[in-house]
Design a protein around this motif. Structure first.
Motif, short mmCIF file in Angstrom:
data_model
loop_
_atom_site.label_atom_id
_atom_site.label_comp_id
_atom_site.label_asym_id
_atom_site.label_seq_id
_atom_site.Cartn_x
_atom_site.Cartn_y
_atom_site.Cartn_z
N ASN A 1 0.94 -1.38 0.14
CA ASN A 1 0.15 -0.04 -0.06
C ASN A 1 0.74 1.23 -0.12
O ASN A 1 1.98 1.47 0.56
CB ASN A 1 -0.94 -0.05 1.33
N ASN A 2 0.37 2.14 -0.64
CA ASN A 2 1.36 3.45 -0.88
C ASN A 2 2.66 2.90 -1.13
O ASN A 2 3.87 4.02 -0.67
CB ASN A 2 1.34 4.18 0.53
N VAL B 1 5.22 -1.76 2.29
CA VAL B 1 4.78 -3.10 2.48
C VAL B 1 3.91 -2.74 3.87
O VAL B 1 4.10 -2.44 4.90
CB VAL B 1 6.12 -3.78 2.91
N ASP C 1 1.25 5.76 -6.15
CA ASP C 1 0.39 5.01 -5.09
C ASP C 1 0.28 3.71 -5.54
O ASP C 1 -0.73 3.35 -5.99
CB ASP C 1 -0.58 5.95 -4.79
N VAL D 1 -0.72 0.03 -4.78
CA VAL D 1 -1.45 -0.86 -3.90
C VAL D 1 -1.50 -2.47 -4.49
O VAL D 1 -2.20 -2.14 -5.64
CB VAL D 1 -2.69 -0.42 -3.29
#
Lengths: 483, 445
Positions: free
Chosen positions: B41-42, B45, B139, B141
């Motif tokens: 995410n972003n 990890v 970003d 994800v």
């Protein structure tokens, strides 16, 4: 295959000794599951199946990294290998994590499902005969073209030990009864079930009586036949009264999922989705009318997702999520609360030994109001009363939804005037709950759950509990199926 | 490691076979994996780890009576031998309580097969570094899963089947804002830096298209192009609810009921098959039957065959074609059409370009009327050019419309889409689908 591993002191010692002491946080979570699946279809017993699923997840937080390793090898060398793997991942991910804060609790305690009548009092041949009886009550007409009575029992023992001396022992005893009748004439097929798997919970034989399992088969079969000749549900903007076994789904999809903090933090965006709820809404957002009170309550005896501690070891308590219509708290465990700075609950849960905990619903309950169901029906000039979900769809922000039910009743001028088939309704979560105009009283409150909530990467399926009375909504877009 | 799992399973069942009594027959299946998972995410990890699991499932048969059970193998041979012996004893006890099963059917003509797909998968550290480098400034994800998966069948009659592969699967999005994202998948047997770079480039270009101001469309009917991933969601729903299953057909629960009870048809452009030869699923099933390479299900818009499990074969008196008990396709294929894939936007001209559908379900199952949402990248196109991203829309329409009277064409190329599901274990299902050009699709919210 029946020894309770959770009672093995040597294994517990081994788990504790396997945990490294030179890391920030470490835990071993043993899960030992035993389940029995019984099913009678068209009065014929289907193959009995017994499942045993046992393993351990090792989790290590260290130096800003996190790693886990799941193994069914509970030997000294097997656990050592898992610890090495988890350590390795913690090293690899250090400096790359979206969060570096491990669970804060090293609690000790225990939980056990309340069992009033042990399954030992109903041996296997009696359980099979019970299902045969129900099956015979379902297959009552040539137009009933398929039917099934089933019972699954699942015992899950969990032991969580942490590097800080935590020890949590939990023993769950789940029961999932199921009935289904399928009626057909030409191109019209109608399926009626016993709550669409919603009547499930924790306990023993007494659960069957609590859910009315013994009385449901005849009613289901008769209603499936009744639906064959019922008119299509009308299309109109009208009042909508939802029975508890549809409220289960309504709460789950349009309150539960949007309030999950990991969705709000973005973890689920590649799969289950995000949320229309944003952090600044907590404490002020008018989620529903002032009749709407929703609690996270893992303390309800016998509800499907009751527990004493979540899988990060956080003690679980009852909390209001929505109070008099105002959003006050999200569904996020210790780690998500630290990441977001938002208030949460103890809901970090894993589907098994081979999956890491993430934010999940547990028991998410809509509190009873003051009206009787009869009073709610009497207040409806033009509406429908819908029972038992059979279709659900909602957008990835948990906003635009469309749900369908197995069984509908037309309500006109304060009275039920007939049955309608293929009823559906649609709306938008952000505004739907503001049209909540009636909440039935405690006599209508039914404690249920759903066994199949899917979410997460890697994917996980868990059970969630939902209790609700019947609820009345106004100005809802209602419609039927194809003519 | 996987070869040793193969031998381990073989020897375990050989040992158990020696313990069988009288005319007992043992059927055994194993599914296993050694998978590294990285959740992102972003572009950071969220969770990372390794899962090693090997589930052994057995069916102990005597005459027409049988009972089944399953447990996790530990990898300790003496322990697993003992646990299997204990389980078989327990099944014998339960078997005394059950009647003959009239629908029991298993393969009694041993047919041993083996298929092993080796792969070249990077070490997880290197994979993580590659992925984060590609997502730098984005970003990102999603989920990366890589490692060995395998399935095996063995019975006491001497049949042995084995299927294993070493695969990786990166399923990810580049998010722009809110619910606007470029969704992509890089999966296979051999990690190729250049192929991965092309995937990233595609995502970057789609992200650029998403940067335009999104528009809201009112409910109504729109000319629509459904990309292969959107088609996957649509036909996946039908498949999962018995569209092609014999039991669902015989009990009138199939979503395609109107095709068998009312002579309804799909477009003659639609030909659907279970294409085991072109998929990545095992070609054997849990009772030991070998699947044919191809089973035609819908031919030129007309119903052709169902998927028939051994139990349905017994119940309905027809031959099995090696379907699983669930009777859904594991390697579904739709034949391509004639719409040029490279210029599909021109063929669409003005309308909706739908990259992904999401959360489909039935609004009237026996009429095969489905509802669902657009997701990720959906664009409004005018004169063959993207004008703007479109905010999510709900559709509600029947298969007889979308894949029937209003279907204008299918693309001349198909995409192989590997199922990214990891419920319980990594999926080996896949589909091979074209895109579909629909004259009018009904959107309701």
């Amino acid at each position: 295959m029946t020894d309770l591993l959770i009672e093995s002191k040597p294994l517990e010692d081994l788990l504790r000794e396997s945990l490294p002491t030179d890391v920030d946080y470490a835990s071993a979570r043993l899960v030992d599951e035993r389940s029995e699946h019984l099913s009678v279809r068209q009065n014929k017993l289907e193959p009995i199946f017994n499942e045993f699923d046992t393993g351990v997840m090792i989790s290590i937080w260290n130096g800003g990294g996190l790693g886990y390793a799941a193994t069914a090898d509970l030997s000294t060398s097997g656990l050592a290998t898992a610890v090495d793997q988890a350590r390795h991942w913690a090293r690899v991910t250090a400096g790359a994590m979206v969060t570096t804060t491990p669970p804060s609790d090293h609690a000790t305690g225990s939980y056990a499902s309340p069992v009033e009548v042990s399954w030992d009092t109903l041996p296997l041949d009696d359980r099979l005969e019970l299902l045969q009886q129900q099956s015979r009550l379902l297959g009552i007409d040539d137009r009933i073209v398929d039917w099934r009575a089933a019972l699954t029992r699942r015992d899950v023992d969990q032991l969580l030990v942490t590097s800080g001396g935590g020890r949590i022992e939990q023993r769950f005893r789940f029961v999932y009864p199921h009935l289904r009748a399928t009626a057909n004439e030409g191109t019209n097929t109608q399926i009626r079930t016993f709550g669409a798997n919603a009547f499930c919970g924790q306990g023993g034989v007494e659960l069957l009586g609590r859910f009315g399992f013994g009385d449901a088969a005849s009613q289901i079969a008769e209603q499936a036949l009744e639906l064959l000749t019922a008119p299509n549900c009308p299309t109109d903007t009208m009042d909508l009264l939802l029975a508890p076994d549809q409220m289960v789904l309504q709460i789950h999809e349009s309150i539960g999922h949007p309030l999950e903090l990991d969705r709000i933090l973005g973890d689920e965006r590649n799969y289950a989705g995000t949320s229309f709820v944003t952090p600044e809404m907590f404490g002020s957002f008018q989620y529903g009318s002032d009749l709407l009170n929703v609690t996270f309550d893992p303390t309800v005896p016998g509800q499907l997702a009751s527990y004493g501690f979540d899988d990060d070891g956080t003690p679980a308590t009852r909390q209001h999520l929505i109070e008099n219509g105002i959003l006050v708290r999200g569904l996020g465990g210790d780690v998500s609360q630290a990441r977001s700075g938002l208030p949460g609950v103890a809901n970090s849960r894993a589907s098994g030994w081979n999956r890491p905990p993430i934010d999940r619903m547990a028991n998410l309950n809509l509190e009873a109001g003051e009206s009787s169901v009869e009073e709610l029906i009497a207040s409806i000039e033009n509406g429908v009363y819908l029972h038992t979900n059979n279709s659900w769809s909602i957008d990835d922000s948990r906003n635009k939804f469309q749900f369908s039910c197995e069984f509908g009743q037309r309500v006109e001028n304060g009275e039920i005037t007939g049955t309608v088939r293929n009823p559906s309704y649609r709306g938008i979560s952000r505004t739907f709950w503001r049209n909540l105009k009636g909440v039935a009283d405690a006599d209508s409150l039914t404690v249920m759950g759903t066994p199949n909530c899917g979410k997460g990467e890697l994917n996980q399926m868990v059970g969630t509990g939902h209790a609700s009375p019947a609820c009345l909504f106004v100005d809802v877009e209602v419609f039927g199926g194809e003519e | 490691m996987s070869q040793s799992d193969h031998t381990y399973f073989d020897e375990l069942i050989t040992n158990a076979t020696a313990q069988l009594a009288g005319d007992e027959v043992l059927l055994a299946n194993v599914t296993g994996e050694h998978t590294d998972f990285i959740r992102l995410n972003n572009n950071g990890v969220r969770q990372a780890g390794t899962v090693v699991q090997r589930r052994l499932s057995v069916d102990l048969i005597e005459g027409k009576r049988h009972v089944g059970g399953a447990f996790q193998l530990t990898g300790d041979r003496s322990l697993d031998d003992a646990r299997l012996t204990t389980l078989l004893s327990q099944l014998r006890e339960q078997r005394r309580l059950v009647a003959d099963d009239p629908y029991l059917l298993f393969n009694t003509s041993p047919n041993t097969t083996e298929r092993i797909e080796a792969g070249s998968i990077p070490e997880p550290d290197a994979a993580l570094a590659d992925i984060r480098a590609a997502g730098n400034g984005r970003d990102l994800v999603g989920i990366y899963a890589a490692g060995d998966t395998y399935s095996g069948f063995a019975n006491s009659l001497g049949q042995r089947n084995w299927f294993q592969s070493a695969t990786f699967n990166l399923d990810w999005c580049f998010y722009l804002q809110a619910d606007k994202a470029a969704k992509n998948l890089y999966a296979g047997f051999d990690w190729d830096e250049e192929a991965f770079a092309r995937k990233i480039d595609w995502s970057n270009r789609q992200l650029a298209a998403l940067e335009r101001e999104p528009i809201d469309l009112s409910p109504g009917e729109y000319r629509t192009y459904l990309a292969p991933r959107a088609m996957e969601e649509l036909v996946g729903l039908m498949s999962g609810y018995g569209a092609f299953g014999q039991r669902a057909h015989a009990t009138r629960q199939t979503p395609l009921l109107r095709m068998i009870a009312d002579d309804a048809t799909l477009s003659p452009l639609i030909t659907i098959s279970e294409n085991t030869a072109g998929g990545v699923a095992p070609n054997f099933q849990s009772a030991g039957f070998i699947r044919p390479d191809n089973v035609p299900l819908i031919v030129d818009g007309k119903y052709s065959n169902t998927l028939v499990s051994p139990r349905s074969a017994q119940e309905y008196g027809i031959p099995t074609n090696g379907a699983s008990d669930y009777e859904y396709p594991e390697s579904l294929s739709i034949a391509p059409g004639e719409v040029a894939t490279a210029t599909v936007s021109e063929a669409l001209d003005t309308g909706l370009f739908v990259g992904n559908l999401w959360y489909t379900n039935f609004s009237d199952r026996t009429a095969c009327r489905t509802t669902g949402m657009t997701r990720f990248a959906t664009f409004w196109v005018e004169d063959g050019e993207i004008v703007a991203p479109v905010n999510v829309l709900r559709f509600d329409d029947t298969a007889y419309s979308l894949l029937g009277e209003r279907l204008e064409g299918l693309t001349d190329e198909t995409e192989v889409l590997l199922d990214t599901s990891t419920y319980v274990e990594r999926s080996t299902m896949s589909s091979q689908l074209p895109g579909a050009l629909v004259g009018a699709m009904r959107f309701v919210l």
